[in-house]
Design an enzyme around this catalytic site. Structure first.
Site, PDB file in Angstrom:
ATOM      1  N   ILE A 196     -27.812 -18.676 -61.881  1.00  0.00           N
ATOM      2  CA  ILE A 196     -28.670 -18.072 -60.846  1.00  0.00           C
ATOM      3  C   ILE A 196     -30.213 -18.545 -61.253  1.00  0.00           C
ATOM      4  CG2 ILE A 196     -29.646 -15.843 -59.827  1.00  0.00           C
ATOM      5  CD1 ILE A 196     -26.848 -14.803 -60.651  1.00  0.00           C
ATOM      6  N   THR A 198     -33.152  -8.992 -60.298  1.00  0.00           N
ATOM      7  CA  THR A 198     -31.922  -8.945 -59.691  1.00  0.00           C
ATOM      8  C   THR A 198     -30.741  -9.089 -60.613  1.00  0.00           C
ATOM      9  OG1 THR A 198     -32.052 -11.329 -59.116  1.00  0.00           O
ATOM     10  CG2 THR A 198     -32.987  -9.870 -57.362  1.00  0.00           C
ATOM     11  N   ARG A 243     -30.089  -7.208 -64.346  1.00  0.00           N
ATOM     12  CA  ARG A 243     -29.413  -5.794 -64.592  1.00  0.00           C
ATOM     13  C   ARG A 243     -30.585  -4.869 -64.670  1.00  0.00           C
ATOM     14  NH1 ARG A 243     -25.359  -7.224 -62.744  1.00  0.00           N
ATOM     15  NH2 ARG A 243     -23.164  -7.314 -63.648  1.00  0.00           N
ATOM     16  N   GLU A 296     -28.634   3.056 -62.195  1.00  0.00           N
ATOM     17  CA  GLU A 296     -27.923   2.979 -60.502  1.00  0.00           C
ATOM     18  C   GLU A 296     -26.535   3.409 -60.487  1.00  0.00           C
ATOM     19  OE1 GLU A 296     -28.075  -1.643 -60.510  1.00  0.00           O
ATOM     20  OE2 GLU A 296     -25.980  -1.268 -60.452  1.00  0.00           O
ATOM     21  N   HIS A 299     -28.377  -3.045 -55.311  1.00  0.00           N
ATOM     22  CA  HIS A 299     -27.607  -3.956 -55.853  1.00  0.00           C
ATOM     23  C   HIS A 299     -26.911  -4.777 -54.916  1.00  0.00           C
ATOM     24  CE1 HIS A 299     -25.427  -4.719 -59.914  1.00  0.00           C
ATOM     25  NE2 HIS A 299     -25.291  -5.793 -59.304  1.00  0.00           N
ATOM     26  N   GLN A 300     -27.661  -5.451 -54.023  1.00  0.00           N
ATOM     27  CA  GLN A 300     -27.406  -6.035 -52.779  1.00  0.00           C
ATOM     28  C   GLN A 300     -27.294  -7.791 -52.923  1.00  0.00           C
ATOM     29  OE1 GLN A 300     -29.941  -4.672 -49.530  1.00  0.00           O
ATOM     30  NE2 GLN A 300     -29.162  -6.328 -48.101  1.00  0.00           N
ATOM     31  N   ALA A 301     -27.736  -8.018 -53.942  1.00  0.00           N
ATOM     32  CA  ALA A 301     -28.275  -9.562 -54.141  1.00  0.00           C
ATOM     33  C   ALA A 301     -26.975 -10.616 -53.717  1.00  0.00           C
ATOM     34  CB  ALA A 301     -28.786  -9.941 -55.299  1.00  0.00           C
ATOM     35  N   PHE A 302     -25.674  -9.964 -54.263  1.00  0.00           N
ATOM     36  CA  PHE A 302     -24.483 -10.790 -54.347  1.00  0.00           C
ATOM     37  C   PHE A 302     -23.857 -10.681 -52.781  1.00  0.00           C
ATOM     38  CE2 PHE A 302     -21.022  -7.767 -53.896  1.00  0.00           C
ATOM     39  CZ  PHE A 302     -21.514  -6.505 -53.668  1.00  0.00           C
TER      40      PHE A 302
END
Ligand code: NAD
Length: 340
Positions: free
Chosen positions: A155, A233, A235, A264, A296-299
């Site tokens: 990434i 983005t 952990r 989270e 936790h939306q990046a994926f």
């Protein structure tokens, strides 16, 4: 293979059911998170399928083993939530999805960065309220800025390339394994302290390990340039969120975009809009106009969900057939530097 899937959302189920190999397994889709209390729900299953906030501590693994389960199928890359020593002791095979779409996370990272420095998140709210004023939305160009990239694996390398080649940023990076291909395009590796001191923007892409826990903390923020923009983005545990609050209050930290948060597990992936937030740290963070939080939306892209289902089911099939997993698919301490 009989698989009990925890933390299942409708979109998880849809992506697994759409995979042509899913019919070869008997999958039970459960909504609760995997925890000591819910582990007995997997009794009789060959495998549990778990996500980022499921608990795979020794106590949970012992309960799973008592119910006859011997396989953990992580439908994510990171395995910081698995007690690997206990898993080994109890004879578990722990499989993961090493890379489902690094582009999904890298592109989202750039999106957060741009939104934050240009106030796009605020403009969205304002214009819906009939407010078309620009006061308070003054941003700055990314072009020519110095960006620190911590962790240049799958990434981080894409983020570094987009910033360097796409935006014309100066990219300083840190990784325990520097990437010569990035050096060839002008990325300069440096020590974290030097990067913290020089960067206008810092973005985190290393895994969460004992060494990287709170890699950004009060001392880091104190040596940073005033007004540093921080994007996480990776952990949540990489950032000391309370130190970030202090630095935001003083203006030392000029903006924070976070897709992950250390605490989270009790919040993310759930609709809590009718509840009182008990977590004072996230509640305070959400009051700052220059803080942008996503859950936790990046994926979360079509491509990534499809790849997660395909690789997880492929791991299950190989384990059921007694075939070895690829090195990257095995969650093991020795590959921690490459872990996601
Ligand atoms: P990767 O394994 O390809 O890269 C991680 C890099 O970090 C490696 O190059 C490694 O050498 C480096 N590294 C390890 N320890 C380090 C240290 N102490 N200091 C500096 N660098 C160090 O992983 P990836 O696929 O690029 O994923 C990066 C992170 O993104 C993962 O750890 C994961 O936690 C996170 N992630 C988040 C989401 C999301 O939806 N927000 C999705 C996928 C992954």
């Amino acid at each position: 293979m009989r698989i009990t899937m925890f933390s299942t959302k409708a979109y998880d189920r849809r992506s697994f059911e759409a995979d042509p190999t899913a019919a070869g397994h008997e999958i039970t889709y459960l909504e609760p998170r995997l925890a000591v209390e819910t582990a007995p729900l997997a009794a009789g299953a060959d495998a549990v399928c778990a996500f980022v906030n499921d608990n795979l501590s020794a106590a949970v693994l012992e309960r799973l083993a008592a119910g006859g389960t011997k396989v953990v199928l992580l439908r994510c890359a990171g395995f910081n939530n698995v007690d690997l020593a206990a898993a080994r002791r109890l004879g578990f095979t722990v499989a993961r999805v090493p890379a489902y779409s690094p582009h999904a996370v890298a592109e989202f990272t750039i999106g957060l960065m741009l939104a934050l420095i240009r106030g796009i998140h605020r403009a969205y709210q304002r214009t819906r309220d009939g407010n078309f004023a620009l006061e308070g939305l003054l941003g700055f160009d990314l072009h020519g800025k110095t960006v620190g990239v911590i962790g240049t694996g799958k990434i981080g390398a894409i983020v570094a390339r987009i910033l360097s080649a796409g935006f014309g940023c100066r990219v300083l990076a840190h990784d325990v394994h520097p990437d010569p291909a990035l050096q060839a395009i002008g990325v300069v590796y440096a020590e974290p302290r030097a990067i913290a001191a020089e960067a206008d923007i810092l973005t985190l892409h290393c895994p969460l390990t004992p060494e990287t826990h709170h890699v950004v903390r009060a001392e880091t923020l104190a040596i940073a340039r005033r007004g540093l923009i921080l994007v996480n983005t990776s952990r949540g545990g990489l950032l000391d969120a309370e130190a970030a609050i202090d630095a935001l209050k003083s203006g030392q930290l000029g903006g924070l975009a976070m897709d992950v948060y250390e605490q989270e597990a009790d919040l993310f992936f759930e609709d809590l809009s009718n509840e009182i937030l008990a977590d004072d740290v996230i509640a305070r963070l959400l009051t700052f106009p220059n803080v942008l939080v996503t859950g936790h939306q990046a994926f979360f892209t079509v491509e990534a969900l499809g790849a997660i289902a395909a690789v997880t089911l492929g791991n299950a099939a190989r384990i059921a057939a007694g075939e070895p997993l690829g090195v990257a698919q095995v969650a093991a301490p020795e590959d921690a530097p490459r872990a996601a």
